[in-house]
Design a protein around this motif. Structure first.
Motif, short mmCIF file in Angstrom:
data_model
loop_
_atom_site.label_atom_id
_atom_site.label_comp_id
_atom_site.label_asym_id
_atom_site.label_seq_id
_atom_site.Cartn_x
_atom_site.Cartn_y
_atom_site.Cartn_z
N ARG A 274 79.04 20.12 26.09
CA ARG A 274 80.45 19.83 26.38
C ARG A 274 81.25 20.01 25.09
O ARG A 274 80.93 19.42 24.06
CB ARG A 274 80.63 18.39 26.89
CG ARG A 274 79.74 18.00 28.08
CD ARG A 274 80.16 18.73 29.34
NE ARG A 274 79.61 18.10 30.54
CZ ARG A 274 78.48 18.43 31.13
NH1 ARG A 274 77.75 19.42 30.61
NH2 ARG A 274 78.06 17.83 32.22
N LYS B 160 70.11 24.00 33.56
CA LYS B 160 70.64 22.67 33.23
C LYS B 160 70.66 22.48 31.71
O LYS B 160 70.10 23.25 30.95
CB LYS B 160 69.79 21.60 33.89
CG LYS B 160 69.83 21.64 35.41
CD LYS B 160 68.98 20.54 36.01
CE LYS B 160 69.04 20.58 37.54
NZ LYS B 160 68.20 19.52 38.17
N ASP C 273 85.17 13.57 34.33
CA ASP C 273 83.95 14.12 34.94
C ASP C 273 82.93 14.57 33.91
O ASP C 273 81.99 15.30 34.25
CB ASP C 273 84.31 15.31 35.84
CG ASP C 273 85.23 14.90 36.98
OD1 ASP C 273 85.17 13.72 37.40
OD2 ASP C 273 86.01 15.75 37.45
N LYS C 274 83.09 14.14 32.66
CA LYS C 274 82.23 14.65 31.58
C LYS C 274 80.74 14.53 31.90
O LYS C 274 79.97 15.45 31.68
CB LYS C 274 82.52 13.91 30.28
CG LYS C 274 81.54 14.24 29.16
CD LYS C 274 81.82 13.42 27.92
CE LYS C 274 80.77 13.70 26.85
NZ LYS C 274 79.44 13.19 27.21
N ASP C 275 80.32 13.41 32.43
CA ASP C 275 78.90 13.16 32.65
C ASP C 275 78.45 13.47 34.07
O ASP C 275 77.33 13.09 34.45
CB ASP C 275 78.57 11.70 32.29
CG ASP C 275 78.81 11.40 30.82
OD1 ASP C 275 78.46 12.26 29.98
OD2 ASP C 275 79.35 10.33 30.51
N SER C 276 79.30 14.12 34.82
CA SER C 276 78.92 14.47 36.19
C SER C 276 77.86 15.57 36.17
O SER C 276 77.78 16.38 35.24
CB SER C 276 80.12 14.93 37.00
OG SER C 276 80.70 16.09 36.43
N THR C 277 77.03 15.59 37.21
CA THR C 277 75.98 16.61 37.32
C THR C 277 76.56 17.87 37.94
O THR C 277 77.08 17.85 39.06
CB THR C 277 74.82 16.10 38.18
OG1 THR C 277 74.29 14.91 37.59
CG2 THR C 277 73.73 17.14 38.28
N GLU D 41 88.14 15.23 31.72
CA GLU D 41 87.49 14.23 30.88
C GLU D 41 86.74 13.19 31.71
O GLU D 41 85.64 12.76 31.34
CB GLU D 41 88.54 13.54 30.01
CG GLU D 41 87.98 12.57 29.00
CD GLU D 41 89.06 11.97 28.13
OE1 GLU D 41 88.77 11.63 26.96
OE2 GLU D 41 90.21 11.85 28.60
N TYR E 143 86.76 19.08 28.85
CA TYR E 143 85.65 19.73 28.14
C TYR E 143 85.43 21.13 28.66
O TYR E 143 85.55 21.39 29.86
CB TYR E 143 84.36 18.92 28.30
CG TYR E 143 84.45 17.53 27.72
CD1 TYR E 143 84.12 17.29 26.39
CD2 TYR E 143 84.88 16.47 28.50
CE1 TYR E 143 84.22 16.02 25.85
CE2 TYR E 143 84.98 15.19 27.97
CZ TYR E 143 84.65 14.98 26.65
OH TYR E 143 84.76 13.72 26.11
N GLU F 77 74.35 12.88 20.22
CA GLU F 77 73.93 11.79 21.10
C GLU F 77 74.80 11.70 22.35
O GLU F 77 74.31 11.46 23.45
CB GLU F 77 73.96 10.47 20.33
CG GLU F 77 73.48 9.27 21.14
CD GLU F 77 73.49 7.99 20.32
OE1 GLU F 77 73.41 6.91 20.93
OE2 GLU F 77 73.58 8.06 19.07
N ARG F 78 76.10 11.90 22.19
CA ARG F 78 77.03 11.82 23.32
C ARG F 78 77.31 13.19 23.94
O ARG F 78 78.09 13.29 24.88
CB ARG F 78 78.35 11.17 22.87
CG ARG F 78 78.22 9.73 22.38
CD ARG F 78 79.56 9.17 22.00
NE ARG F 78 80.48 9.20 23.14
CZ ARG F 78 81.81 9.03 23.02
NH1 ARG F 78 82.36 8.88 21.83
NH2 ARG F 78 82.57 9.07 24.09
N ASN F 79 76.70 14.24 23.37
CA ASN F 79 76.92 15.60 23.85
C ASN F 79 78.40 15.98 23.82
O ASN F 79 78.98 16.43 24.82
CB ASN F 79 76.35 15.80 25.26
CG ASN F 79 76.35 17.27 25.68
OD1 ASN F 79 76.45 18.17 24.84
ND2 ASN F 79 76.24 17.52 26.98
#
Length: 219
Positions: free
Chosen positions: A76, A72, A113-117, A111, A88, A145-147
């Motif tokens: 991105r 994990k 789904d950027k923060d999807s696990t 885009e 990304y 901060e925003r990866n």
């Protein structure tokens, strides 16, 4: 008479320059063709596992198959892909069975789904070693901060992930979650067109010079 010889000298010099530029482009064509042939040969020659000390000059583009564990904490990297639009590249830490940790470019993530696990765990990867040349003087610094990274910058990404500064670009994975963006050779090779353009200009220049010389002689 002086003007007549002046036209001949200028015409000859101009013709020589244009022909030299055309010849130089033919030399560039031979060089670029050799580079592309070398890359194609490397991509078709698989490595027997990850070398202990990979070298860019020797190993870039070489294909390999690895088994390990996707961990994990993926980065991105902002990109775009027709016809999907912006998205990304997912750069994940990948632990091999011998404990080595490298970076794995898992491919495209939309885009939205950027923060999807994304799934992590055991994975079998077929890919290519790559030292990407994505960074230039206009590349912004990553937004930690925003990866969000704006280029695949191998050394800083490796430090952020705690891996070796090695990047494997996946062609396929047994672990789902992203859409691979395999290594492709997008090096332009337009030197033949440039050479023909210079030779065409040389032919036009030669014809124009003959015309002016003929007019001058008649005058």
């Amino acid at each position: 008479m002086r003007r007549f010889w002046f036209l001949i000298v200028i015409g000859g010099l101009g013709l020589a320059v244009l022909l030299a530029l055309g010849g130089w482009q033919l030399q560039r064509l031979a060089w670029k063709s050799a580079v592309l042939a070398d890359i194609t040969a490397r991509m078709a020659t698989p490595l027997d596992g990850l070398p202990a000390q990979p070298e860019e000059a020797r190993d870039e583009y070489r294909s390999l198959t690895l088994e390990g564990t996707v961990e994990k904490g993926a980065l991105r990297v902002l990109t775009s892909r027709p016809p999907d639009g912006p998205g990304y590249r997912v750069i994940a830490p990948f632990r091999l069975a011998d404990g080595r940790r490298v970076m794995l470019d898992r491919g495209f993530l939309p885009e939205a789904d950027k923060d999807s696990t994304l799934p992590a765990g055991p994975d079998r990867v077929e890919g290519n070693l790559l030292w990407p040349d994505d960074v230039n003087s206009f590349t912004p610094a990553p937004n930690i901060e925003r990866n969000i990274w704006f280029a695949r910058d191998v050394a800083p990404m490796a430090r952020a992930l705690g891996t070796e500064p090695l990047l494997i670009v996946a062609r396929s994975e047994s672990l789902p979650g992203t859409d691979p963006m395999p290594v492709s050779v997008n090096i332009p090779n337009d030197h033949l067109e440039y050479a023909l353009t210079w030779f065409a200009l040389a032919a036009g220049w030669f014809g124009m010079c003959l015309y002016f010389i003929a007019v001058r002689r008649r005058g």
